[in-house]
Design a protein around this motif. Structure first.
Motif, short mmCIF file in Angstrom:
data_model
loop_
_atom_site.label_atom_id
_atom_site.label_comp_id
_atom_site.label_asym_id
_atom_site.label_seq_id
_atom_site.Cartn_x
_atom_site.Cartn_y
_atom_site.Cartn_z
N ALA A 142 40.45 39.36 39.50
CA ALA A 142 39.16 39.88 39.93
C ALA A 142 39.37 41.14 40.77
O ALA A 142 40.45 41.37 41.31
N PHE A 143 38.31 41.94 40.87
CA PHE A 143 38.47 43.25 41.50
C PHE A 143 38.84 43.15 42.98
O PHE A 143 39.36 44.10 43.56
N LYS A 144 38.58 42.00 43.60
CA LYS A 144 38.89 41.88 45.03
C LYS A 144 40.38 42.05 45.30
O LYS A 144 40.77 42.39 46.42
N ASP A 145 41.22 41.82 44.29
CA ASP A 145 42.66 42.05 44.47
C ASP A 145 42.97 43.49 44.84
O ASP A 145 43.93 43.75 45.57
N GLY A 156 34.98 30.69 45.72
CA GLY A 156 35.88 30.90 44.59
C GLY A 156 36.70 32.17 44.66
O GLY A 156 37.87 32.14 45.01
N ASP A 157 36.09 33.31 44.39
CA ASP A 157 36.86 34.55 44.19
C ASP A 157 37.52 35.11 45.44
O ASP A 157 38.69 35.49 45.41
N THR A 158 36.78 35.21 46.54
CA THR A 158 37.34 35.85 47.73
C THR A 158 38.52 35.06 48.27
O THR A 158 39.54 35.65 48.65
N VAL A 196 27.39 49.14 38.77
CA VAL A 196 28.18 48.27 39.65
C VAL A 196 27.49 46.93 39.89
O VAL A 196 26.41 46.89 40.51
N PRO A 197 28.08 45.83 39.41
CA PRO A 197 27.52 44.51 39.74
C PRO A 197 27.71 44.24 41.23
O PRO A 197 28.83 44.27 41.72
N THR A 198 26.62 43.99 41.93
CA THR A 198 26.64 44.05 43.40
C THR A 198 26.20 42.75 44.03
O THR A 198 25.22 42.13 43.59
N GLY A 199 26.92 42.34 45.09
CA GLY A 199 26.53 41.18 45.88
C GLY A 199 26.40 41.58 47.34
O GLY A 199 25.32 41.68 47.89
N PHE A 243 27.27 44.50 48.58
CA PHE A 243 27.14 45.95 48.71
C PHE A 243 28.47 46.63 49.06
O PHE A 243 28.51 47.80 49.38
N GLY A 244 29.59 45.87 48.99
CA GLY A 244 30.88 46.46 49.39
C GLY A 244 31.38 47.42 48.34
O GLY A 244 31.72 48.58 48.61
N ASP A 245 31.41 46.92 47.11
CA ASP A 245 31.94 47.71 46.02
C ASP A 245 31.09 48.96 45.78
O ASP A 245 31.61 50.08 45.69
N ILE A 246 29.79 48.81 45.74
CA ILE A 246 28.95 49.99 45.46
C ILE A 246 28.96 50.94 46.65
O ILE A 246 28.85 52.16 46.48
N PRO A 288 30.67 37.15 33.17
CA PRO A 288 29.24 37.18 33.53
C PRO A 288 28.87 38.18 34.63
O PRO A 288 27.72 38.62 34.68
N HIS A 289 29.80 38.55 35.50
CA HIS A 289 29.50 39.55 36.53
C HIS A 289 29.45 40.95 35.91
O HIS A 289 28.51 41.72 36.13
N THR A 290 30.47 41.23 35.12
CA THR A 290 30.52 42.53 34.43
C THR A 290 29.29 42.69 33.54
O THR A 290 28.72 43.79 33.43
N ALA A 327 34.18 46.46 35.54
CA ALA A 327 34.47 45.09 35.11
C ALA A 327 35.15 44.39 36.27
O ALA A 327 36.32 44.65 36.57
N THR A 328 34.41 43.50 36.95
CA THR A 328 34.89 42.97 38.23
C THR A 328 35.70 41.68 38.09
O THR A 328 36.36 41.27 39.03
N ALA A 329 35.64 41.02 36.94
CA ALA A 329 36.46 39.82 36.75
C ALA A 329 36.88 39.71 35.30
O ALA A 329 36.20 40.22 34.39
N HIS A 330 38.00 39.05 35.08
CA HIS A 330 38.45 38.77 33.71
C HIS A 330 37.61 37.62 33.16
O HIS A 330 37.33 36.65 33.89
C1 LIG Z 1 32.75 39.76 44.93
C2 LIG Z 1 32.41 40.01 43.51
C3 LIG Z 1 31.34 40.87 43.15
C4 LIG Z 1 30.43 41.54 44.16
O1 LIG Z 1 31.10 42.49 44.94
P1 LIG Z 1 30.43 43.02 46.30
O2 LIG Z 1 31.46 43.91 46.93
O3 LIG Z 1 30.17 41.77 47.11
O4 LIG Z 1 29.20 43.73 45.93
C5 LIG Z 1 31.13 41.09 41.80
N1 LIG Z 1 31.89 40.50 40.86
C6 LIG Z 1 32.91 39.67 41.16
C7 LIG Z 1 33.69 39.04 40.06
C8 LIG Z 1 33.21 39.40 42.50
O5 LIG Z 1 34.24 38.56 42.79
#
Ligand SMILES: *Cc1c(COP(=O)(O)O)cnc(C)c1O
Length: 462
Positions: A108-111, A140-142, A252-255, A257-260, A385-387, A408-411
């Protein structure tokens, strides 16, 4: 480069201190005193640079208290664990470009940010001879990205709470098969909300927090945003080289607002970004903000894109600081009001400015499944599903003439159930997940009670 808080009570602190502080001591978020501008020479050279070299050139503009050789080595080590030689490759699929951010250890992109943050923490702690105990709750992801960011690091122990039996099988196994002695997986008999509440209560015990040097890894750390700026510049360079177009748009799929927000910083540095498409799932507070000037909290609904099931976006305050003309008094007044009413409103002038930077669209579960299915039928490419939220938003909004790059934020293999529903089969598993079920595991099941978790941390802390 010095850092300041959006709330105005912290200023003039160096990068290293900003990283260790995480949340600013006045309750605000840390930002650089000014955003460095890319020169014409930077823009001409950057598209040809390999990812780690580009990362160094960008980070060095924000960091002047780590020697160049050390910073380069931190960056190189952080991205050595990625399985793709380009780290974050861009691929053309159908009518969009996909920026693949899922080639790190947890897919996932958090890496991208947490691999660097883990190395930074270790480096800074070694300098002062200090240690830290990281405590966090995850759905899960974080959690897994944080665990992989600090596993085996000197001077750091990490305690991650996840709700027992309530995270996906892949996510649970990714976390619990990390057996390094500094990693403690705690499966609590409760929900994700219980986990968050417990962590918040423990951080609220200031004496305990200080005694055990508790640290957090949530998305408010400035170093995480900074690491993410790099792939916006990298992707712009790749697509500019491929198409000859100067400007690009990102979806940008956003939750949180960090990534965007990292995309916003890249735009402000002078990367030619036409627009940032803010794509949300059914938890659409941010889409309502862009489209109607209404930022008001609702209930959190569980969706097929669980890592975006968020209502209050912790990084949003960083954007507001710029929208409010870098006026920290105005930020303080706004959040005092938000604390009382759960709502912020914006003037016509502010709404025009928001609309010049962002376009937004929200995507419900039915549309997520539909997009995974139709995109696969058209291109053979499988979206997670996030992408899919970002790709759907790009398709739903009227296009501008700039090429669109979807993050694409997750595989897809992290979310096999949703993918199966959409395309009738499981996504292919990448080699890093092979044999996951057979690996040794380390996890404690524990009562969802603050006292029990606190006692566990006390026993196992550094
Ligand atoms: C955390 C996460 C997001 C959202 O990222 P934000 O920086 O919180 O906007 C989107 N997709 C995946 C797969 C994530 O793990």
């Amino acid at each position: 480069m010095r850092y300041l808080s959006t709330r105005g009570q912290v200023r003039g602190i160096p990068f290293k201190q900003a990283v260790m502080m995480g949340l600013a001591e006045d309750g605000g978020l840390l930002l650089p005193e000014s955003i460095p501008q890319l020169t014409a020479a930077d823009l001409a050279e950057f598209p040809a640079l390999p990812y780690p070299e580009l990362a160094y050139r960008i980070l060095a503009k924000f960091i002047d208290d780590i020697p160049a050789g050390d910073l380069k080595s931190l960056i190189n080590r952080s991205y050595a664990n990625f399985t793709h030689p380009q780290i974050t490759p861009v691929v053309r699929q159908g009518d969009v470009y996909i920026l693949e951010l899922f080639h790190g250890p947890t897919l996932a992109f958090k890496d991208v940010a947490l691999q660097l943050l883990g190395n930074l923490f270790e480096y800074l702690l070694a300098e002062t001879g200090e240690h830290m105990n990281i405590l966090g709750a995850t759905s899960g992801d974080t959690g897994s990205a944080a665990i992989y960011g600090v596993r085996g690091k000197r001077g750091i122990n990490i305690f991650i709470l996840h709700p027992h039996g309530k995270v996906s099988k892949v996510q649970e196994l990714q976390m619990t098969t990390v057996t390094d002695p500094n990693v403690y997986n705690l499966a609590i008999r409760g929900t994700f909300d219980d986990g968050q509440r417990i962590v918040k209560e423990i951080f609220g015990d200031l004496e305990f927090k200080k005694r055990f040097a508790l640290g957090a890894v949530n998305s408010i750390n400035w170093a995480r945003v900074l690491a993410q700026v790099v792939y916006y510049v990298y992707a712009w360079g790749q697509v500019q080289t491929a198409t000859g177009c100067q400007e690009v748009t990102f979806s940008v799929p956003t939750g949180n607002f960090g990534d965007i927000f990292a995309g916003f910083v890249a735009k402000r540095m002078g990367v030619p970004i036409r627009r940032l498409i803010l794509a949300t799932n059914a938890n659409n507070i941010l889409a309502r903000f862009v489209n109607a000037g209404d930022y008001s909290i609702g209930e959190v609904h569980p969706t097929l894109s669980p890592s975006m099931d968020i209502q209050v976006a912790s990084n949003f305050e960083r954007y507001l600081y710029y929208l409010y003309g870098e006026d920290s008094g105005k930020i303080c007044r706004a959040f005092a009001e938000f604390g009382k009413t759960g709502r912020l409103e914006f003037s016509a002038k502010e709404r025009r400015e928001i609309g010049n930077t962002f376009a937004a669209h929200d995507v419900d579960d039915a549309a997520i499944l539909e997009e995974i299915g139709s995109f696969h039928a058209a291109t053979g490419y499988v979206l997670d599903p996030h992408t899919a939220v970002g790709v759907r938003a790009a398709h739903a909004l009227p296009c501008d003439d700039a090429p669109v790059i979807c993050l694409a934020t997750a595989h897809p293999a992290k979310f096999p159930e949703a993918v199966h529903r959409a395309i009738g089969r499981d996504p292919l598993r990448p080699p890093s997940l092979a044999g996951l079920e057979e690996r040794p595991r380390r996890c404690e099941t524990i009562e969802a009670a603050t006292a029990a978790i606190q006692a566990f941390v006390e026993q196992h802390a550094l």
